[in-house]
Enzyme design. Structure first.
Site, mmCIF file in Angstrom:
data_model
loop_
_atom_site.group_PDB
_atom_site.id
_atom_site.type_symbol
_atom_site.label_atom_id
_atom_site.label_comp_id
_atom_site.label_asym_id
_atom_site.label_seq_id
_atom_site.Cartn_x
_atom_site.Cartn_y
_atom_site.Cartn_z
ATOM 1 N N ASP A 171 0.839 -1.196 0.000
ATOM 2 C CA ASP A 171 0.000 0.000 0.000
ATOM 3 C C ASP A 171 0.879 1.253 0.000
ATOM 4 O OD1 ASP A 171 -2.449 1.300 -0.005
ATOM 5 O OD2 ASP A 171 -2.766 1.124 2.151
ATOM 6 N N HIS A 254 -4.122 2.790 -7.124
ATOM 7 C CA HIS A 254 -5.311 2.446 -6.346
ATOM 8 C C HIS A 254 -6.529 2.204 -7.244
ATOM 9 C CE1 HIS A 254 -3.151 3.258 -2.612
ATOM 10 N NE2 HIS A 254 -4.167 2.692 -1.995
ATOM 11 N N HIS A 257 -6.214 -1.318 -8.266
ATOM 12 C CA HIS A 257 -6.690 -2.153 -7.148
ATOM 13 C C HIS A 257 -8.207 -2.271 -7.210
ATOM 14 C CE1 HIS A 257 -8.818 -2.321 -3.300
ATOM 15 N NE2 HIS A 257 -7.925 -3.217 -2.943
ATOM 16 N N HIS A 271 -5.587 -5.761 0.446
ATOM 17 C CA HIS A 271 -5.584 -4.468 -0.252
ATOM 18 C C HIS A 271 -4.193 -4.135 -0.800
ATOM 19 C CE1 HIS A 271 -6.487 -0.154 -0.854
ATOM 20 N NE2 HIS A 271 -5.333 0.086 -0.255
#
Length: 367
Positions: A171, A254, A257, A271
């Site tokens: 992340d 992101h 993702h 995540h």
């Protein structure tokens, strides 16, 4: 457009800091509701209670129900109001912390956050993700303020499975590249303005810390011990990445993702594990130098993060699935539109497949 940076009022990190919770929290309020993961309360409740008692504070403990839903927030609010609590402490994982933040917001009281894992950069942010009671995504709750205090006990974090730290590195690895892209495009960040020099510097420090300390920190996490490298990576995952993503901006990593959540294959991955592949995809999209792509892939591989689609269990009908991922990543309102020049589903589709090729090639070279 104005430049804005926001962050928690205070960030405190150290081994056994849970023993000192009371003295740090005393200035905020006298009566506290502690919302805690049942698992965490199992080993930490007596320590928390003693810490509050020693500081002369009144504490009510409420085990978290498991889902950050409006009903759970309302249930906890009833407990807090009955006990006349003037502040909330959330201790545990992401959903517990999001619930504590939302609860404090609705009550209009201070909130302190004590993450027990370093798997995402969410603890420092002014955001809660609200779900239904069944665990389906409901909405983002944008909060007017960041937590008053974030307190991280590195010994507790070191006790968690090492894979969670790796996910946090995944992340945090995106933070610099996404902030850099937003800085180049002049995008508006989640703080509501353009990014400041300070936010960019924190994002870059985050990346450099992970490069220097990431692999060393993973060795400590696997042995469940605290070392200087682990301390630095916990700060990078939690604080540097937290302030960096919120005030530096999100971009393609992101969004990719979020695109990957549109297919079931990678659903059981964390995540940060999906964000790591998103970062490689963003670098391909930007036509970054191959040296930079290889550096990011090498760090990811060293700490156990996926660098190919197969490592995310995406092995069949890959082109068709990547079309779905690319379309979802480019949905209206997605952060991919913060990229300089934006991005189309065709461009993202190409970048996904090429990122996967890079990963496969690196694995062949390294193994």
């Amino acid at each position: 457009m104005d430049r804005i940076i926001q962050s928690p009022g205070k960030y405190i990190q150290g081994a056994d800091v849970i023993n000192r919770l009371g003295e740090y929290l005393k200035p905020l309020a006298e009566r506290w509701l502690v919302v805690g993961d049942k698992f965490v309360l199992g080993f930490a409740q007596s320590t928390v209670e003693k810490s509050f008692k020693d500081a002369g504070l009144v504490v009510e403990i409420a085990p978290f129900g498991g889902e950050c839903s409006q009903n759970e927030i309302d249930r906890l609010r009833g407990i807090a109001e009955t006990a006349q609590c003037g502040a909330i402490l959330g201790i545990g994982g992401g959903k517990t912390l999001d619930t504590a933040k939302a609860l404090a917001h609705f009550m209009g009281v201070p909130v302190a956050i004590a993450p027990t894992i370093a798997s995402t950069d969410a603890p420092c942010s002014a955001l809660s993700v609200i779900y239904t009671d069944e665990g389906e995504f409901d909405r983002y709750l944008l909060l007017p303020n960041n937590p008053n205090m974030v307190i991280v006990d590195t010994k507790i974090v070191a006790g968690a499975p090492a894979r969670l730290l790796a996910a946090g590195i995944g992340d945090a690895l995106a933070t610099w590249f996404e902030a850099r892209a937003c800085s180049r495009s002049g995008a508006t960040t989640m703080a509501g303005g353009k990014c400041t020099q300070a936010a960019l510097a924190l994002a870059e420090l985050c990346y450099n810390t992970l490069l220097e300390e990431g692999e060393k920190a993973m060795l400590a996490a696997e042995q469940h011990v605290v070392t200087p490298a682990l301390e630095r990576v916990i700060e990078a995952n939690t604080y540097l990445s937290g302030v960096g993503f919120e005030s530096g901006g999100l971009a393609a990593a992101h969004a990719v993702h979020n695109g990957l959540t549109a297919i079931p294959d990678a659903h059981h991955y964390y995540h940060g594990e999906k964000v790591a592949f998103g970062t490689l995809t963003q670098l391909v999209l930007e036509n970054a130098p191959v040296e930079e792509i290889e550096t990011v892939a090498a760090l990811s591989h060293a700490v156990g993060l996926p660098i190919t689609l197969a490592q995310l269990d995406i092995k069949e009908d890959v082109p068709a699935k990547m079309r779905i991922v690319a379309e979802a990543a480019c949905a209206e309102g997605e952060t991919i539109h913060n990229m300089p020049g934006g991005a189309t589903p065709d461009q993202v589709y190409a970048a996904l497949l090429v990122a996967d090729q890079y990963g496969q090639r690196f694995l062949q070279e390294w193994e």
